[in-house]
Design a protein around this motif. Structure first.
Motif, short mmCIF file in Angstrom:
data_model
loop_
_atom_site.label_atom_id
_atom_site.label_comp_id
_atom_site.label_asym_id
_atom_site.label_seq_id
_atom_site.Cartn_x
_atom_site.Cartn_y
_atom_site.Cartn_z
N MET A 1 -16.85 -90.14 26.38
CA MET A 1 -17.35 -89.98 24.69
C MET A 1 -17.56 -88.60 24.50
O MET A 1 -17.29 -87.60 25.87
CB MET A 1 -18.75 -89.95 25.24
N GLU A 20 -21.99 -83.51 25.43
CA GLU A 20 -21.96 -84.71 24.69
C GLU A 20 -23.38 -84.92 24.47
O GLU A 20 -24.44 -84.54 25.37
CB GLU A 20 -22.09 -85.62 26.13
N PRO A 21 -23.53 -86.09 23.98
CA PRO A 21 -24.87 -86.45 23.45
C PRO A 21 -25.73 -86.62 24.31
O PRO A 21 -27.07 -86.57 24.42
CB PRO A 21 -24.83 -87.03 22.41
N ARG A 22 -25.00 -87.64 25.24
CA ARG A 22 -26.12 -87.72 26.61
C ARG A 22 -26.33 -86.65 27.87
O ARG A 22 -27.28 -87.24 28.37
CB ARG A 22 -25.41 -88.93 27.08
N LEU A 24 -28.51 -84.51 30.10
CA LEU A 24 -30.19 -84.32 29.68
C LEU A 24 -30.39 -83.32 28.97
O LEU A 24 -29.82 -81.82 29.18
CB LEU A 24 -30.42 -84.54 30.22
N ASP A 27 -30.74 -79.99 31.61
CA ASP A 27 -29.48 -79.95 31.89
C ASP A 27 -28.11 -78.71 30.93
O ASP A 27 -27.80 -78.24 30.96
CB ASP A 27 -28.49 -80.50 32.28
N GLU A 43 -36.40 -85.44 37.13
CA GLU A 43 -35.18 -86.22 36.28
C GLU A 43 -35.62 -87.61 36.08
O GLU A 43 -34.90 -88.36 35.30
CB GLU A 43 -33.52 -86.38 36.84
N HIS A 44 -37.26 -87.62 36.28
CA HIS A 44 -37.51 -89.32 35.51
C HIS A 44 -39.25 -89.19 34.77
O HIS A 44 -39.64 -90.01 34.72
CB HIS A 44 -37.48 -90.49 36.33
N CYS A 62 -35.99 -83.44 30.51
CA CYS A 62 -35.57 -84.49 31.29
C CYS A 62 -35.32 -86.36 30.89
O CYS A 62 -34.72 -86.49 30.99
CB CYS A 62 -35.73 -84.58 32.80
N LEU A 63 -35.95 -86.04 29.67
CA LEU A 63 -36.57 -87.57 29.09
C LEU A 63 -35.80 -86.78 27.41
O LEU A 63 -36.39 -87.55 26.59
CB LEU A 63 -38.21 -87.62 28.89
N LEU A 64 -34.69 -86.19 26.88
CA LEU A 64 -34.60 -86.02 25.85
C LEU A 64 -32.87 -85.74 26.01
O LEU A 64 -32.29 -85.37 27.35
CB LEU A 64 -34.66 -85.06 25.52
N PHE A 65 -32.16 -86.25 24.84
CA PHE A 65 -30.74 -85.91 25.44
C PHE A 65 -30.80 -84.40 24.58
O PHE A 65 -31.45 -84.57 23.53
CB PHE A 65 -30.29 -86.97 24.98
N GLY A 67 -28.22 -84.92 22.47
CA GLY A 67 -27.75 -84.81 21.00
C GLY A 67 -29.11 -84.99 20.59
O GLY A 67 -29.36 -84.43 19.03
N GLN A 68 -30.50 -84.27 20.64
CA GLN A 68 -31.45 -84.71 20.02
C GLN A 68 -32.20 -84.04 20.04
O GLN A 68 -33.31 -83.66 18.91
CB GLN A 68 -32.26 -85.67 21.29
N ASP A 70 -30.60 -81.44 18.29
CA ASP A 70 -29.63 -80.73 17.01
C ASP A 70 -30.56 -81.09 15.98
O ASP A 70 -31.10 -81.99 15.78
CB ASP A 70 -28.72 -82.00 16.18
N MET B 1 -28.57 -89.49 39.11
CA MET B 1 -29.87 -89.70 37.85
C MET B 1 -29.36 -88.89 36.55
O MET B 1 -29.94 -88.50 35.58
CB MET B 1 -30.61 -88.48 38.70
N PRO B 3 -27.93 -90.48 32.63
CA PRO B 3 -27.16 -91.42 32.12
C PRO B 3 -26.28 -91.73 31.59
O PRO B 3 -24.96 -90.62 31.83
CB PRO B 3 -27.95 -91.48 30.56
N SER B 5 -22.55 -92.42 29.62
CA SER B 5 -22.14 -92.52 28.20
C SER B 5 -22.78 -93.35 27.15
O SER B 5 -22.61 -94.18 27.26
CB SER B 5 -20.49 -93.00 27.97
N PHE B 6 -22.85 -93.07 25.56
CA PHE B 6 -23.62 -94.06 24.93
C PHE B 6 -23.12 -93.25 23.61
O PHE B 6 -22.39 -91.89 23.55
CB PHE B 6 -24.87 -94.21 24.72
N TYR B 8 -24.04 -91.89 19.75
CA TYR B 8 -25.45 -91.70 19.66
C TYR B 8 -25.59 -91.68 18.10
O TYR B 8 -24.97 -90.96 17.78
CB TYR B 8 -25.41 -90.41 20.01
N ARG B 10 -27.87 -91.34 14.48
CA ARG B 10 -29.43 -91.09 13.73
C ARG B 10 -29.79 -91.63 12.75
O ARG B 10 -28.98 -90.50 11.85
CB ARG B 10 -29.23 -89.88 14.07
N VAL B 36 -35.49 -93.64 29.08
CA VAL B 36 -35.10 -92.18 29.32
C VAL B 36 -34.84 -92.15 31.23
O VAL B 36 -33.75 -91.66 31.10
CB VAL B 36 -35.45 -90.55 28.52
N PRO B 37 -36.22 -92.43 31.54
CA PRO B 37 -35.93 -92.48 33.49
C PRO B 37 -35.27 -93.66 33.59
O PRO B 37 -34.24 -93.33 34.68
CB PRO B 37 -37.61 -92.84 33.40
N ASN B 40 -31.64 -92.82 33.09
CA ASN B 40 -31.43 -91.53 34.64
C ASN B 40 -31.25 -92.56 35.14
O ASN B 40 -29.93 -92.08 36.47
CB ASN B 40 -32.62 -90.26 34.14
N ASP B 51 -31.32 -93.84 17.51
CA ASP B 51 -32.46 -92.39 17.98
C ASP B 51 -32.65 -92.75 16.12
O ASP B 51 -32.89 -92.19 15.08
CB ASP B 51 -31.64 -91.55 17.92
#
Lengths: 160, 286
Positions: A1, A20-22, A24, A27, A43-44, A62-65, A67-68, A70, B1, B3, B5-6, B8, B10, B36-37, B40, B51
């Motif tokens: 990706m 990368e959009p994935r 976290l 990170d 991380e969960h 940690c529950l957002l990517f 890419g989100q 942007d 922990m 994810p 690749s995907f 994405y 919107r 997301v958990p 992960n 999304d």
């Protein structure tokens, strides 16, 4: 990706960074933007150490990517204050010894910055309830509650 | 922990989102507080992530003929402070306080909670209790579905892979109806061990009609229909006796959070509590 351009506003500054959009968001903030105040615990979505503000309200980073992020407006603990110019919440935490190892502290500070505005927090039980999404393994929470109690009293004009 | 690749995407509209789902391994992300958990931990590894957070139309609470429509992207915190919902269904605000924690309530959505179909979660129970119609949009248009047909088992629903849950319509309740929600969890914000919701309308000193929904006691939220029938015409003093056996035939999970026996014994306690509270509130209105 492949990486994409992510344009966002962090602590008032607009920037564009590739990721990368994935990746976290936690990170992304730490590794791409060097904002290591946001800590990565579980991380969960359980421990709350990575709590940031996304478009004005708290979120688990940690529950957002990445890419989100942007187009988003993000505030991290670095946006709250600095060692030389601490935010009032940080001062209260220092005064009341509301931290020991400090790992959970950024998440607590971000949560407190929200609940002081959104919750009544009349009793210490209310404070504990509102903080229940942030885990601390050192303090036993007692001193954190004291710090928040002082901030609530200050907010409400109550002399303790 | 981290994810896998995907791809994405919107989408900006529901139509674009439906088009984006035309893929063999696509997954919708709304609040992402459960998905997301799972990503992960790599329990879920979609090739394409759609999304829907940019679809503003989905984030509205609106008055519709005969009730209130809640868009799929309405967040728990938003629902809790919405004035239209607060007036028509105060039970929603009461229940939202039990949904996880502040930061998760800011992000998690009603559509996500229903699609995730955790049988102890608050929204599936509320929509079941309030006889909500779940609105599902696909390539061929919009269909609606009651909770009985929608929920199969944990994580399993009537949603097809190329469909999007776009909203829920809650039909208005009679003016004098009182409602109440309560749950028991190990710590504030944890998943409910057992959750209960009730709607009661009074007829003088007796119960005119009652609804009771139970969560955490089976694969889906359950309506206690036999109890509902027995409550009609009963007095408040009769409630404890009527609900006493409401869970004896159920087979809830026996897990690290609670034993099946504890869950079965909690059900009548919570049921009595919410029914009495709902009845008292109904009396206060008349």
């Amino acid at each position: 990706m492949t990486a994409i351009d992510i344009t966002l506003t962090v602590n008032g500054e607009t920037m564009t960074t590739r990721a990368e959009p994935r990746m976290l968001a936690s990170d992304f903030l730490r590794e791409k933007l060097g904002l290591t105040g946001t800590h990565v615990g579980c991380e969960h979505g359980v421990c709350g150490a990575c709590t940031i503000k996304l478009n004005g309200v708290t979120a688990r980073s940690c529950l957002l990517f990445a890419g989100q992020l942007d187009g988003a407006e993000v505030t991290t603990v670095e946006g709250l204050g600095s060692p030389r110019r601490m935010h009032r919440i940080q001062e209260a935490f220092r005064k009341h010894h509301a931290l020991q190892c400090g790992f959970c502290t950024p998440g607590f500070l971000m949560t407190v910055s929200e609940i002081l505005e959104t919750e009544e927090l009349r009793t210490d039980d209310d404070i504990r309830d509102a903080l229940s999404g942030n885990l601390c393994r050192c303090t036993g929470y007692e001193h954190i509650v004291r710090a928040v109690r002082e901030l609530v009293n200050e907010r409400d004009g109550v002399t303790a | 922990m981290k994810p896998a690749s995907f791809e994405y995407l919107r989408p900006g509209t529901v139509d674009e989102a439906i088009a984006a789902l035309d893929h063999e391994d696509a997954k919708i992300i709304a609040g992402g507080q459960s998905l997301v958990p799972m990503m992960n931990f790599r329990l879920v590894q979609p090739e394409r992530l759609v999304d829907i957070n940019g679809i503003a139309d989905l984030g509205q609470v609106t008055a519709v003929d005969g009730g209130v429509r809640i868009g799929a992207l309405v967040r728990h915190a938003q629902a809790a402070r919405d004035t239209m919902l607060g007036t028509a269904f105060p039970i929603i605000g009461e229940a939202m306080r039990h949904v996880a924690h502040v930061a998760i309530r800011n992000r998690g959505t009603i559509g996500g909670s229903l699609s995730h179909a955790d049988p102890s979660a608050e929204w599936p129970l509320l929509v079941s209790l309030l006889d909500g119609a779940i609105e599902i949009t696909g390539k061929s248009g919009v269909r609606t579905c009651g909770t009985e047909e929608f929920f199969f088992s944990p994580l399993m629903t009537d949603l097809e892979e190329d469909e999007l849950l776009t909203g829920v319509v809650l039909p208005s309740l009679p003016d004098g109806a009182g409602m109440a929600f309560d749950e028991v969890s190990q710590r504030a914000g944890d998943f409910a061990v057992v959750a209960c919701g009730a709607v009661v309308a009074m007829d003088g000193p007796c119960i005119g009609s009652a609804r009771l929904a139970l969560g955490g006691l089976g694969d889906t939220p359950l309506r206690a229909t036999e109890v509902e029938v027995a409550l009609t015409g009963a007095t408040l003093d009769d409630i404890a006796g009527i609900v006493a056996d409401c869970a004896v035939d159920l087979e809830p999970n026996d897990d690290m959070h609670a034993s099946a026996g504890y869950r079965r014994s909690l059900a009548p306690v919570l049921a009595r509590r919410v029914l009495i509270r709902a009845a008292e509130r109904a009396k206060g209105k008349t």
